[in-house]
Design a protein around this motif. Structure first.
Motif, PDB file in Angstrom:
ATOM      1  N   LEU A 165      72.710  14.630   9.304  1.00 38.19           N
ATOM      2  CA  LEU A 165      73.880  13.810   9.002  1.00 38.19           C
ATOM      3  C   LEU A 165      73.377  12.492   8.436  1.00 38.19           C
ATOM      4  O   LEU A 165      72.415  11.916   8.938  1.00 38.19           O
ATOM      5  CB  LEU A 165      74.701  13.553  10.261  1.00 38.19           C
ATOM      6  CG  LEU A 165      75.271  14.790  10.959  1.00 38.19           C
ATOM      7  CD1 LEU A 165      75.958  14.383  12.269  1.00 38.19           C
ATOM      8  CD2 LEU A 165      76.257  15.526  10.060  1.00 38.19           C
ATOM      9  N   ASN A 166      74.057  12.014   7.383  1.00 40.57           N
ATOM     10  CA  ASN A 166      73.576  10.813   6.718  1.00 40.57           C
ATOM     11  C   ASN A 166      74.753  10.020   6.158  1.00 40.57           C
ATOM     12  O   ASN A 166      75.765  10.593   5.748  1.00 40.57           O
ATOM     13  CB  ASN A 166      72.631  11.207   5.573  1.00 40.57           C
ATOM     14  CG  ASN A 166      71.973  10.011   4.930  1.00 40.57           C
ATOM     15  OD1 ASN A 166      71.618   9.050   5.608  1.00 40.57           O
ATOM     16  ND2 ASN A 166      71.821  10.045   3.609  1.00 40.57           N
ATOM     17  N   ILE A 167      74.642   8.694   6.184  1.00 33.65           N
ATOM     18  CA  ILE A 167      75.608   7.827   5.517  1.00 33.65           C
ATOM     19  C   ILE A 167      74.905   7.213   4.317  1.00 33.65           C
ATOM     20  O   ILE A 167      73.877   6.541   4.463  1.00 33.65           O
ATOM     21  CB  ILE A 167      76.117   6.705   6.448  1.00 33.65           C
ATOM     22  CG1 ILE A 167      76.891   7.297   7.638  1.00 33.65           C
ATOM     23  CG2 ILE A 167      77.009   5.735   5.670  1.00 33.65           C
ATOM     24  CD1 ILE A 167      78.200   7.964   7.265  1.00 33.65           C
ATOM     25  N   HIS A 168      75.443   7.481   3.130  1.00 35.83           N
ATOM     26  CA  HIS A 168      74.829   6.983   1.897  1.00 35.83           C
ATOM     27  C   HIS A 168      75.927   6.383   1.026  1.00 35.83           C
ATOM     28  O   HIS A 168      76.717   7.106   0.412  1.00 35.83           O
ATOM     29  CB  HIS A 168      74.117   8.122   1.163  1.00 35.83           C
ATOM     30  CG  HIS A 168      73.418   7.686  -0.090  1.00 35.83           C
ATOM     31  ND1 HIS A 168      72.258   6.950  -0.073  1.00 35.83           N
ATOM     32  CD2 HIS A 168      73.735   7.874  -1.395  1.00 35.83           C
ATOM     33  CE1 HIS A 168      71.872   6.712  -1.314  1.00 35.83           C
ATOM     34  NE2 HIS A 168      72.750   7.259  -2.136  1.00 35.83           N
ATOM     35  N   GLY A 169      75.979   5.061   0.999  1.00 32.23           N
ATOM     36  CA  GLY A 169      77.036   4.409   0.236  1.00 32.23           C
ATOM     37  C   GLY A 169      78.403   4.747   0.804  1.00 32.23           C
ATOM     38  O   GLY A 169      78.679   4.531   1.982  1.00 32.23           O
ATOM     39  N   TYR A 170      79.257   5.332  -0.044  1.00 31.92           N
ATOM     40  CA  TYR A 170      80.590   5.722   0.390  1.00 31.92           C
ATOM     41  C   TYR A 170      80.607   7.101   1.037  1.00 31.92           C
ATOM     42  O   TYR A 170      81.627   7.541   1.541  1.00 31.92           O
ATOM     43  CB  TYR A 170      81.550   5.749  -0.815  1.00 31.92           C
ATOM     44  CG  TYR A 170      81.826   4.391  -1.414  1.00 31.92           C
ATOM     45  CD1 TYR A 170      82.763   3.543  -0.834  1.00 31.92           C
ATOM     46  CD2 TYR A 170      81.150   3.966  -2.548  1.00 31.92           C
ATOM     47  CE1 TYR A 170      83.024   2.293  -1.394  1.00 31.92           C
ATOM     48  CE2 TYR A 170      81.400   2.727  -3.113  1.00 31.92           C
ATOM     49  CZ  TYR A 170      82.339   1.895  -2.531  1.00 31.92           C
ATOM     50  OH  TYR A 170      82.591   0.668  -3.067  1.00 31.92           O
ATOM     51  N   ALA A 203      79.764  10.147   3.593  1.00 29.73           N
ATOM     52  CA  ALA A 203      79.343  10.608   4.915  1.00 29.73           C
ATOM     53  C   ALA A 203      78.843  12.027   4.708  1.00 29.73           C
ATOM     54  O   ALA A 203      79.624  12.972   4.598  1.00 29.73           O
ATOM     55  CB  ALA A 203      80.511  10.573   5.893  1.00 29.73           C
ATOM     56  N   GLU A 204      77.531  12.190   4.632  1.00 27.68           N
ATOM     57  CA  GLU A 204      76.939  13.417   4.115  1.00 27.68           C
ATOM     58  C   GLU A 204      76.482  14.374   5.207  1.00 27.68           C
ATOM     59  O   GLU A 204      76.032  13.967   6.282  1.00 27.68           O
ATOM     60  CB  GLU A 204      75.725  13.072   3.236  1.00 27.68           C
ATOM     61  CG  GLU A 204      76.080  12.235   2.028  1.00 27.68           C
ATOM     62  CD  GLU A 204      74.844  11.759   1.281  1.00 27.68           C
ATOM     63  OE1 GLU A 204      74.973  11.429   0.077  1.00 27.68           O
ATOM     64  OE2 GLU A 204      73.746  11.707   1.884  1.00 27.68           O
ATOM     65  N   LEU A 205      76.571  15.650   4.890  1.00 26.68           N
ATOM     66  CA  LEU A 205      75.983  16.731   5.685  1.00 26.68           C
ATOM     67  C   LEU A 205      74.986  17.423   4.768  1.00 26.68           C
ATOM     68  O   LEU A 205      75.359  17.927   3.698  1.00 26.68           O
ATOM     69  CB  LEU A 205      77.044  17.723   6.150  1.00 26.68           C
ATOM     70  CG  LEU A 205      78.188  17.147   6.989  1.00 26.68           C
ATOM     71  CD1 LEU A 205      79.349  16.716   6.095  1.00 26.68           C
ATOM     72  CD2 LEU A 205      78.695  18.192   7.974  1.00 26.68           C
ATOM     73  N   ILE A 206      73.736  17.455   5.168  1.00 32.01           N
ATOM     74  CA  ILE A 206      72.668  17.900   4.266  1.00 32.01           C
ATOM     75  C   ILE A 206      71.806  18.964   4.940  1.00 32.01           C
ATOM     76  O   ILE A 206      71.457  18.845   6.110  1.00 32.01           O
ATOM     77  CB  ILE A 206      71.775  16.718   3.849  1.00 32.01           C
ATOM     78  CG1 ILE A 206      72.608  15.612   3.188  1.00 32.01           C
ATOM     79  CG2 ILE A 206      70.673  17.174   2.908  1.00 32.01           C
ATOM     80  CD1 ILE A 206      71.845  14.330   2.958  1.00 32.01           C
ATOM     81  N   LEU A 207      71.477  19.993   4.175  1.00 33.24           N
ATOM     82  CA  LEU A 207      70.497  20.987   4.603  1.00 33.24           C
ATOM     83  C   LEU A 207      69.484  21.160   3.489  1.00 33.24           C
ATOM     84  O   LEU A 207      69.850  21.434   2.346  1.00 33.24           O
ATOM     85  CB  LEU A 207      71.174  22.329   4.919  1.00 33.24           C
ATOM     86  CG  LEU A 207      70.226  23.462   5.339  1.00 33.24           C
ATOM     87  CD1 LEU A 207      69.585  23.149   6.692  1.00 33.24           C
ATOM     88  CD2 LEU A 207      70.967  24.798   5.386  1.00 33.24           C
ATOM     89  N   ALA A 208      68.200  20.989   3.807  1.00 31.26           N
ATOM     90  CA  ALA A 208      67.110  21.191   2.839  1.00 31.26           C
ATOM     91  C   ALA A 208      66.137  22.202   3.427  1.00 31.26           C
ATOM     92  O   ALA A 208      65.485  21.921   4.433  1.00 31.26           O
ATOM     93  CB  ALA A 208      66.407  19.865   2.547  1.00 31.26           C
ATOM     94  N   VAL A 209      66.055  23.396   2.819  1.00 29.77           N
ATOM     95  CA  VAL A 209      65.296  24.504   3.414  1.00 29.77           C
ATOM     96  C   VAL A 209      64.560  25.296   2.342  1.00 29.77           C
ATOM     97  O   VAL A 209      64.874  25.221   1.154  1.00 29.77           O
ATOM     98  CB  VAL A 209      66.228  25.459   4.202  1.00 29.77           C
ATOM     99  CG1 VAL A 209      66.710  24.803   5.480  1.00 29.77           C
ATOM    100  CG2 VAL A 209      67.414  25.892   3.347  1.00 29.77           C
ATOM    101  N   THR A 210      63.587  26.101   2.776  1.00 33.39           N
ATOM    102  CA  THR A 210      62.795  26.898   1.836  1.00 33.39           C
ATOM    103  C   THR A 210      63.482  28.213   1.469  1.00 33.39           C
ATOM    104  O   THR A 210      63.166  28.803   0.437  1.00 33.39           O
ATOM    105  CB  THR A 210      61.410  27.215   2.426  1.00 33.39           C
ATOM    106  OG1 THR A 210      61.574  27.884   3.680  1.00 33.39           O
ATOM    107  CG2 THR A 210      60.616  25.941   2.648  1.00 33.39           C
TER     108      THR A 210
END
Length: 272
Positions: free
Chosen positions: A75-80, A82-89
């Motif tokens: 979970l991340n707040i970036h500017g405006y 409110a992000e949900l992020i998955l980074a996987v192989t």
């Protein structure tokens, strides 16, 4: 609303925020801020300012999203945003998260999956203030959604094992939160899936090498793990499984070995 639709269309073609900004300025003589483009593309809200539609109604898709966020997701707040992020192989893991996230947020199409050269990972990124707020809580608050039904329990476990599970000689799951792993054990036990005792796998203070950068880090926390017992591998495959084909293939092989072991053991018992 026409501008909003055009921005979403250009994003679907894989254009960057800057390219979208230039295309809209060239064709519509309107200069949109990159923050506005980001908000529209990621589905935080449209031109009317309406929040992404989300209600915490228990569904297998929401249970899967919860499991991912408690595992590999962030979970991340970036500017405006409110992000949900998955980074996987594994691309198929990203696909399943994209599908479930879109279903939870009532989107017609799954979220875009992009390859990040910097991270050397497949990345799924969505935005929702309401879902972010719901997920940014202590994990015990999710129990109602997870334990709603067998399908929800299975989806949560599959997401958690997609994130934190591994299978080679043994079917293992690892995490730094001992209490969370004990809860996962309980869910498995309720499904008649037997596990080994929870134990420390790696201790705080030991070194960890990042395979991507080669940098050495020191672990800040103990990491705990447990395994699914051989006699419960088949039940795990039926009730939980993996969304990742690479792991599913190994699970099928482990299931075959477990069934052969069970047959041999039965023959030995009958011969006595």
């Amino acid at each position: 609303m026409q501008l909003y639709g055009r921005v979403r269309e250009l994003s679907g073609f894989g254009l960057s925020y800057r390219q979208i900004q230039e295309a809209v300025l060239r064709n519509r003589q309107v200069r949109l801020a990159k923050s506005t483009i980001s908000v529209w593309v990621n589905g935080l809200h449209g031109p009317t300012g309406r929040l992404n539609s989300f209600r915490p109604n228990p569904t297998p898709e929401l249970a899967y999203v919860i499991g991912v966020i408690l595992g590999d997701g962030n979970l991340n707040i970036h500017g405006y945003n409110a992000e949900l992020i998955l980074a996987v192989t594994d691309h198929d893991f990203a696909e399943e998260f994209s599908r479930c996230l879109a279903k939870v947020l009532h989107r017609e199409r799954p979220y875009k999956i992009r390859w990040s050269e910097r991270k050397n990972r497949w990345v799924v990124q969505g935005s929702s203030i309401l879902l972010h707020k719901f997920l940014n809580c202590e994990w015990r608050s999710f129990k109602k959604c997870i334990e709603h039904c067998d399908r929800c329990r299975g989806a949560f476990l599959r997401a958690f094992y997609d994130s934190e599970g591994s299978i080679s000689r043994k079917l293992v799951v690892s995490n730094t939160r001992r209490d969370l792993l004990r809860y996962v054990q309980k869910l498995l036990k309720d499904a008649n899936i037997e596990t080994t005792s929870l134990r420390v796998d790696t201790s705080a203070g030991t070194s960890l090498k990042d395979p991507r950068t080669g940098r050495i880090y020191l672990r800040r926390k103990d990491c705990f793990q447990f395994s699914v017992r051989m006699q419960s591998i088949s039940k795990f495959a039926e009730y939980v499984g993996f969304s990742i084909e690479r792991k599913s293939k190994r699970l099928r092989a482990a299931t075959l070995r477990a069934n052969q072991w069970s047959s041999v053991d039965s023959l030995r018992s009958s011969a006595l």
